[in-house]
Write an enzyme that holds these catalytic residues in place. Structure first.
Site, short mmCIF file in Angstrom:
data_model
loop_
_atom_site.label_atom_id
_atom_site.label_comp_id
_atom_site.label_asym_id
_atom_site.label_seq_id
_atom_site.Cartn_x
_atom_site.Cartn_y
_atom_site.Cartn_z
N ARG A 211 -6.61 -13.84 6.00
CA ARG A 211 -6.55 -12.36 5.94
C ARG A 211 -6.94 -11.86 4.56
O ARG A 211 -7.43 -10.75 4.40
CB ARG A 211 -5.12 -11.90 6.21
CG ARG A 211 -4.86 -11.28 7.54
CD ARG A 211 -3.46 -10.68 7.58
NE ARG A 211 -3.31 -9.68 6.54
CZ ARG A 211 -2.24 -9.56 5.75
NH1 ARG A 211 -1.21 -10.35 5.89
NH2 ARG A 211 -2.20 -8.63 4.82
N ASN B 2 -6.95 -5.23 -1.83
CA ASN B 2 -6.11 -4.04 -1.80
C ASN B 2 -6.83 -2.79 -2.31
O ASN B 2 -6.33 -1.68 -2.12
CB ASN B 2 -4.79 -4.30 -2.54
CG ASN B 2 -3.93 -5.30 -1.76
OD1 ASN B 2 -4.19 -5.57 -0.58
ND2 ASN B 2 -2.93 -5.87 -2.42
N CYS C 118 8.05 -5.82 7.80
CA CYS C 118 7.09 -6.92 7.76
C CYS C 118 7.81 -8.14 7.20
O CYS C 118 8.99 -8.09 6.89
CB CYS C 118 5.88 -6.58 6.92
SG CYS C 118 6.21 -6.54 5.17
N1 EPU Z 1 8.40 1.85 -0.69
C1 EPU Z 1 9.27 2.81 -0.25
N2 EPU Z 1 8.76 3.92 0.37
C2 EPU Z 1 7.43 4.10 0.56
C3 EPU Z 1 6.54 3.12 0.09
C4 EPU Z 1 7.05 2.00 -0.53
O1 EPU Z 1 10.48 2.68 -0.40
O2 EPU Z 1 7.05 5.14 1.12
C5 EPU Z 1 8.92 0.65 -1.36
C6 EPU Z 1 8.58 -0.65 -0.61
O3 EPU Z 1 9.53 -0.94 0.39
C7 EPU Z 1 8.56 -1.67 -1.73
C8 EPU Z 1 8.06 -0.86 -2.94
O4 EPU Z 1 8.26 0.51 -2.61
O5 EPU Z 1 9.86 -2.10 -1.99
C9 EPU Z 1 6.60 -1.05 -3.29
O6 EPU Z 1 5.79 -0.85 -2.13
P1 EPU Z 1 4.28 -0.37 -2.23
O7 EPU Z 1 4.16 0.90 -1.47
O8 EPU Z 1 3.83 -0.40 -3.65
O9 EPU Z 1 3.55 -1.51 -1.41
P2 EPU Z 1 2.33 -1.34 -0.44
O10 EPU Z 1 1.42 -0.29 -0.93
O11 EPU Z 1 2.81 -1.25 0.96
C10 EPU Z 1 0.73 -2.96 -1.71
C11 EPU Z 1 -0.01 -4.22 -1.38
C12 EPU Z 1 0.95 -5.39 -1.31
C13 EPU Z 1 1.71 -5.49 -2.63
C14 EPU Z 1 2.39 -4.16 -2.96
C15 EPU Z 1 3.06 -4.14 -4.32
C16 EPU Z 1 -1.82 -3.37 -0.06
C17 EPU Z 1 -2.49 -3.31 1.25
N3 EPU Z 1 -0.69 -4.05 -0.12
O12 EPU Z 1 1.62 -2.75 -0.61
O13 EPU Z 1 0.14 -6.54 -1.16
O14 EPU Z 1 2.69 -6.49 -2.54
O15 EPU Z 1 1.42 -3.09 -2.93
O16 EPU Z 1 2.13 -4.41 -5.32
O17 EPU Z 1 -2.30 -2.80 -1.03
C18 EPU Z 1 -0.48 -8.66 -0.43
O18 EPU Z 1 -1.64 -8.38 -0.81
O19 EPU Z 1 -0.12 -9.80 -0.09
C19 EPU Z 1 0.51 -7.57 -0.38
C20 EPU Z 1 1.63 -7.66 0.31
#
Ligand code: EPU
Length: 427
Positions: A397, A23, A117
Site C-alpha cells: 500500500r 501522504n 483503524c
Molecule cells: N485526531 C483527532 N481528530 C481529528 C484528526 C486527528 O483527534 O479530527 C488525532 C488522531 O486520532 C491522532 C492524531 O490526532 O491521534 C494525529 O492524527 P492525524 O490527523 O495527524 O493523522 P492522519 O492525518 O489521519 C496522517 C498519515 C499517517 C500518520 C499521521 C501522523 C496520511 C494518509 N496518513 O494520518 O500515516 O501516521 O498523519 O503523522 O497522511 C502511514 O503512512 O502509515 C500513516 C498511518
C-alpha cells in the site's frame, strides 16, 4: 495473496531511488478537483493508495491519462459527481481528502465515514470543525459523511490537536472560500508544504505552510498545473534503517535531506554514519548500535510512521532503549511478532522498553499494517535465516517496488503466491 520470503543476514549495499511521498500524493490527487482543469502530476508513487485515488477521481468524472508509471495527467473539468461510493472510499483511509476538495469546488461532498483503524481510533472531528468554521454543515447517514454549504466563507480555526489530515482538508476547503481563513495549531509536515505549493501553483493564495499558522485568502478560480511530488520521507527512512540494521552501506537518491533531519539525528545517535548531499544521502554502519530514547511527535519531532522501524533497530542495540508513541493509541501491536524472533520488549500503554539482544531469529511473521509490515521486513533482513511475512498487501500500500528495491541492494527477498486457505489456517 502474496507473502515475502526473506533470507536475512546480508549487509545491504548500493543505490536506491526513493519514490514520491504517499501522504502528499493522497491529498494532491483530490486537490486537482479544485483546478477544474488539466493537471500533470509527476513523481506519484506507484502504490495501491494512489491507484485508489485515481480510481475515485475517474468515477467522479475526471479523465485520467497515464503518461508514465509515475506521471499522470488528470483533467477534472467535467467532474459532475460529489459522492464517493462507499466501496471506493473504504479502499483507502485518506479518502477523506475528497470531502475538502469536493466541498471547496462544489459546496458538497460525501465519502464513507472513516472508522477506527489498526493504529487506534481515527476521529475526524477536527476536519469537521474546520468545515463548520467555513460555513458548512455535516451529517452522517448510513455510514456516509456528507458536508454541504451554499456559500463557503473564510473562517478562523484553532485546532484542538495537531492533525495532518485536518490541516490539509481545511486547506482544500478554504482555497476558494470567500475572504480570509486563518488556521492555527496546524501540522507542519513536509507534505503540508507540498500541498500548499501545489495549490499555489494552481493559483491559490496560501501563506505559512510549514509554520503553525496558515493564512489563506480565497480566490474565485484555480487552474491546472504541472507539479512534482516531494520524495517520501518515511520510505527513505525505511531504507536508512535497512542499511543500519544490516551493517550496510546504502546511497539514497531523490531525497530532501532537510526533511530527513528528525530521522537522521536519531540514526546518528544510534551510531550510524550519515552523509548528506544535495538530493542524496549515504548511510553506513560499522560499529555497535547504541540504545536511544525516542518519543514520536508531530513534525519536526520524530515521525510516528518511523516508530515501528526504529523499534526493530533498537532491538539489536547494546543496552536499554525507551520508545514512547505520542500520536496513536495502538501502535505497538507488532511487538509480539518481534518477541517471537527473540526480541526483549515490554510495552506499557504508549511506552515500549527494549532490552537489546545480540541477534534476532527468523520466524513466520505477519504485516499487521503498513509500517508494522515494513518493520517486519527490517527484522527479517537482520535475522540469520529464512523468515516469511504474510499479509504483505499492507506493505505494498505504501512502498513502491519494495522487493525489487531491496533486491537491488543485495537482499535475498522474493514474493511468493500464498494459497488463500493457507493464510486462513495460519490465522
Ligand atoms: N485526531 C483527532 N481528530 C481529528 C484528526 C486527528 O483527534 O479530527 C488525532 C488522531 O486520532 C491522532 C492524531 O490526532 O491521534 C494525529 O492524527 P492525524 O490527523 O495527524 O493523522 P492522519 O492525518 O489521519 C496522517 C498519515 C499517517 C500518520 C499521521 C501522523 C496520511 C494518509 N496518513 O494520518 O500515516 O501516521 O498523519 O503523522 O497522511 C502511514 O503512512 O502509515 C500513516 C498511518
Amino acid at each position: 495473496m502474496e507473502k515475502f520470503v526473506i533470507r536475512g543476514g546480508k549487509a545491504l549495499s548500493g543505490d536506491v531511488v526513493i519514490g514520491g511521498a504517499k501522504n502528499a500524493a493522497v491529498a494532491i490527487l483530490p486537490a486537482t478537483i479544485l483546478a477544474a482543469d488539466k493537471c500533470l502530476i509527476e513523481n506519484l508513487p506507484c502504490i495501491s493508495d494512489v491507484m485508489a485515488s485515481l480510481q475515485i477521481l475517474s468515477e467522479l468524472g475526471a479523465s485520467i491519462r497515464m503518461i508514465s508509471k509515475n506521471t499522470y495527467e488528470i483533467d477534472t473539468t467535467h467532474i459532475d459527481c460529489t459522492e464517493v461510493s462507499n466501496e471506493l472510499s473504504r479502499q483507502m483511509r485518506a479518502s477523506y481528502y475528497f470531502l475538502g476538495a469536493l466541498l471547496g469546488r462544489f459546496g458538497a461532498g460525501q465519502v464513507a465515514m472513516p472508522g477506527g483503524c489498526n493504529l487506534g481510533p481515527r476521529p475526524i472531528d477536527q476536519h469537521l470543525k474546520a468545515f463548520t468554521a467555513l460555513g458548512a454543515e455535516d451529517s452522517v447517514e448510513y455510514g456516509m459523511i456528507r458536508v454541504r454549504s451554499n456559500h463557503l466563507t473564510g473562517g478562523h480555526v484553532f485546532f484542538d490537536t495537531v492533525s495532518v489530515g485536518a490541516t490539509m482538508n481545511a486547506m482544500l476547503a478554504a482555497v476558494k472560500a470567500e475572504g480570509q481563513t486563518i488556521l492555527e495549531n496546524v501540522a507542519r509536515e513536509p507534505h503540508i508544504v507540498d500541498l500548499a505549493n501545489c495549490l499555489n501553483m494552481m493559483g491559490a493564495d496560501i501563506h505559512g505552510a510549514g509554520t503553525d499558522v496558515i493564512k489563506i485568502r480565497g480566490v474565485k478560480e484555480l487552474h491546472g498545473c504541472n507539479y512534482s511530488i516531494i520524495p517520501d520521507q518515511i520510505e527513505a527512512g525505511s531504507y536508512m534503517v535497512a542499511a543500519a540494521i544490516t551493517k550496510g552501506d546504502v546511497m539514497l537518491h531523490n531525497v530532501i535531506p532537510k526533511h530527513m533531519e528528525p530521522i537522521t539525528a536519531k540514526l546518528r545517535a544510534a551510531g550510524c554514519q550519515v552523509e548528506e548531499f544535495d538530493d542524496s544521502m549515504r548511510i553506513t554502519r560499522t560499529g555497535a548500535l547504541k540504545p536511544l530514547k525516542i518519543k514520536t511527535m508531530p513534525h519536526p519531532g520524530f515521525p510516528t510512521d518511523m516508530q515501528p522501524l526504529m523499534t526493530v533497530l533498537l532491538c539489536l542495540a547494546e543496552g536499554t532503549s525507551i520508545v514512547t508513541e505520542g500520536i496513536w493509541e495502538n501502535r505497538f501491536r507488532y511487538v509480539d511478532e518481534l518477541i517471537r524472533m527473540g526480541a526483549s520488549i515490554q510495552v506499557d500503554g504508549q511506552v515500549a522498553v527494549i532490552e537489546g539482544v545480540k541477534q534476532l531469529m527468523p520466524a513466520p511473521l505477519r504485516a499487521l499494517d503498513l509500517r508494522a509490515g515494513a518493520a517486519m521486513v527490517m527484522a527479517a533482513l537482520a535475522a540469520d535465516g529464512v523468515s516469511e511475512i504474510d499479509e504483505t498487501v499492507h506493505i505494498e500500500r505504501g512502498y513502491e517496488n519494495i522487493v525489487e528495491k531491496l533486491q537491488g541492494l543485495g537482499a535475498d527477498i522474493r514474493r511468493v503466491d500464498t494459497p488463500v486457505n493457507a493464510v486462513t489456517r495460519a490465522m
